[in-house]
Design an enzyme around this catalytic site. Sequence first.
Site, PDB file in Angstrom:
ATOM      1  N   LYS A 157      45.734   5.503 -37.694  1.00  0.00           N
ATOM      2  CA  LYS A 157      45.330   6.087 -38.982  1.00  0.00           C
ATOM      3  C   LYS A 157      46.470   5.858 -39.967  1.00  0.00           C
ATOM      4  O   LYS A 157      47.210   6.786 -40.315  1.00  0.00           O
ATOM      5  CB  LYS A 157      45.017   7.577 -38.813  1.00  0.00           C
ATOM      6  CG  LYS A 157      43.653   7.826 -38.159  1.00  0.00           C
ATOM      7  CD  LYS A 157      43.365   9.290 -37.987  1.00  0.00           C
ATOM      8  CE  LYS A 157      42.843   9.967 -39.229  1.00  0.00           C
ATOM      9  NZ  LYS A 157      41.420   9.726 -39.493  1.00  0.00           N
TER      10      LYS A 157
HETATM   11  N1  PPE Z   1      36.558   6.635 -38.215  1.00  0.00           N
HETATM   12  C1  PPE Z   1      37.379   6.748 -39.286  1.00  0.00           C
HETATM   13  C2  PPE Z   1      37.619   5.554 -40.121  1.00  0.00           C
HETATM   14  C3  PPE Z   1      37.970   7.978 -39.580  1.00  0.00           C
HETATM   15  O1  PPE Z   1      38.785   8.090 -40.628  1.00  0.00           O
HETATM   16  C4  PPE Z   1      37.694   9.105 -38.766  1.00  0.00           C
HETATM   17  C5  PPE Z   1      38.295  10.439 -39.093  1.00  0.00           C
HETATM   18  C6  PPE Z   1      36.826   8.946 -37.660  1.00  0.00           C
HETATM   19  C7  PPE Z   1      36.304   7.679 -37.411  1.00  0.00           C
HETATM   20  C8  PPE Z   1      36.548  10.064 -36.713  1.00  0.00           C
HETATM   21  O2  PPE Z   1      37.683  10.396 -35.951  1.00  0.00           O
HETATM   22  P1  PPE Z   1      37.928  11.869 -35.366  1.00  0.00           P
HETATM   23  O3  PPE Z   1      38.230  12.758 -36.513  1.00  0.00           O
HETATM   24  O4  PPE Z   1      39.072  11.710 -34.438  1.00  0.00           O
HETATM   25  O5  PPE Z   1      36.697  12.281 -34.666  1.00  0.00           O
HETATM   26  N2  PPE Z   1      38.282  10.751 -40.484  1.00  0.00           N
HETATM   27  C9  PPE Z   1      39.035  11.849 -41.037  1.00  0.00           C
HETATM   28  C10 PPE Z   1      38.742  12.061 -42.508  1.00  0.00           C
HETATM   29  C11 PPE Z   1      39.525  11.151 -43.381  1.00  0.00           C
HETATM   30  C12 PPE Z   1      39.525  11.670 -44.785  1.00  0.00           C
HETATM   31  O6  PPE Z   1      40.546  12.208 -45.207  1.00  0.00           O
HETATM   32  O7  PPE Z   1      38.512  11.573 -45.442  1.00  0.00           O
HETATM   33  C13 PPE Z   1      38.659  13.178 -40.376  1.00  0.00           C
HETATM   34  O8  PPE Z   1      37.505  13.347 -40.003  1.00  0.00           O
HETATM   35  O9  PPE Z   1      39.539  14.050 -40.308  1.00  0.00           O
END
Ligand code: PPE
Length: 312
Positions: A157
């Site tokens: 990230k």
């Molecule tokens: N893909 C991407 C590109 C991504 O940024 C996230 C989180 C996910 C998948 C899901 O990952 P997880 O949170 O570990 O299940 N995206 C973050 C939001 C980014 C933003 O600031 O907007 C989040 O969900 O916290």
Amino acid sequence: MKSDYIWIDGNLVPFEEATVHMLSPAIHYGLAVFEGLRCYETINGPGVFRLREHIERLVNSAQIFGVLDLPYDVQDLFDATLLTIRANRFTECYIRPLIYMADGPLGLNLDASRPAVSISTWEWGKFLGDEAFSKGARMIVSSFTRLHPNVHMTKAKISGNYVNSVMAKTLAVRAGFDEAVMLDPDGYVAECTGENLFIVRNGVIHTPPRATILEGVTRDSVITIARDLNIPVIEEKVTRDQLYIADEMFVCGTAAEITHVAEIDYRVIGDGQKGPVAKQVQETFFRTVKGEGTRSEEWLDMVPVVEYSTGI
Ligand code: PPE
């Protein structure tokens, strides 16, 4: 997005004073890595969902990016996250740890700047909007391509990576949609701008493999919950036209939680309502984060009920 304190390098700094200098390399080049977590009000008090996995991914993001001298380990950042939530007296909040190249001369050599760490917290409601959450999101396939794994690192990230997401999301929202689905450089479905994606066909969940996507913690939770519920899950390449003929589609992420998709590229998915698989997985997820699921104990780290001195 207000809180009383933001944790910066070991200190709880009053919100208004938590600023960075204009010559911070993080601002000029996007030289930072971040995480997103949620703390939920559970039946046993505030608890952070899968805290260790998120902090491990943060440290892994720094490792992928190439930060050599991170002054904290996983345990330090784990403890600091709980401390920050407690100091702000939140029972439910979103948490945003950030490792950012704070100072040093501007330039493109990472080793010339110093990594600093901040942890911010705030109350964040339904990420894709209340209406998209209840009625199902309306999405469009983006004309922007998702990250090539040897151009931007898809498992990290890295803040700069998110320019791609911001451009796709902004275009989709300006066109009247809630979110964009992004295709990978080979034209297969990758993920949304901030969520992983699932379709259901004939009772089987299909989701793109990990090669070109962020390995979402919620994605892993959805797969685990589905298998616990005896719903088969296949990780395989998904094509755009498979979205159009899916019985159900839903997306997941820490911020978006689990949101079903009602429409993609003006095609209604199924009958446009939340389908039985999405409903079952979503209900189990929300029970789990409230402390009432079979995996709650394994996946929740409770915020200790102790008084912290902010030293201020
Ligand atoms: N893909 C991407 C590109 C991504 O940024 C996230 C989180 C996910 C998948 C899901 O990952 P997880 O949170 O570990 O299940 N995206 C973050 C939001 C980014 C933003 O600031 O907007 C989040 O969900 O916290």
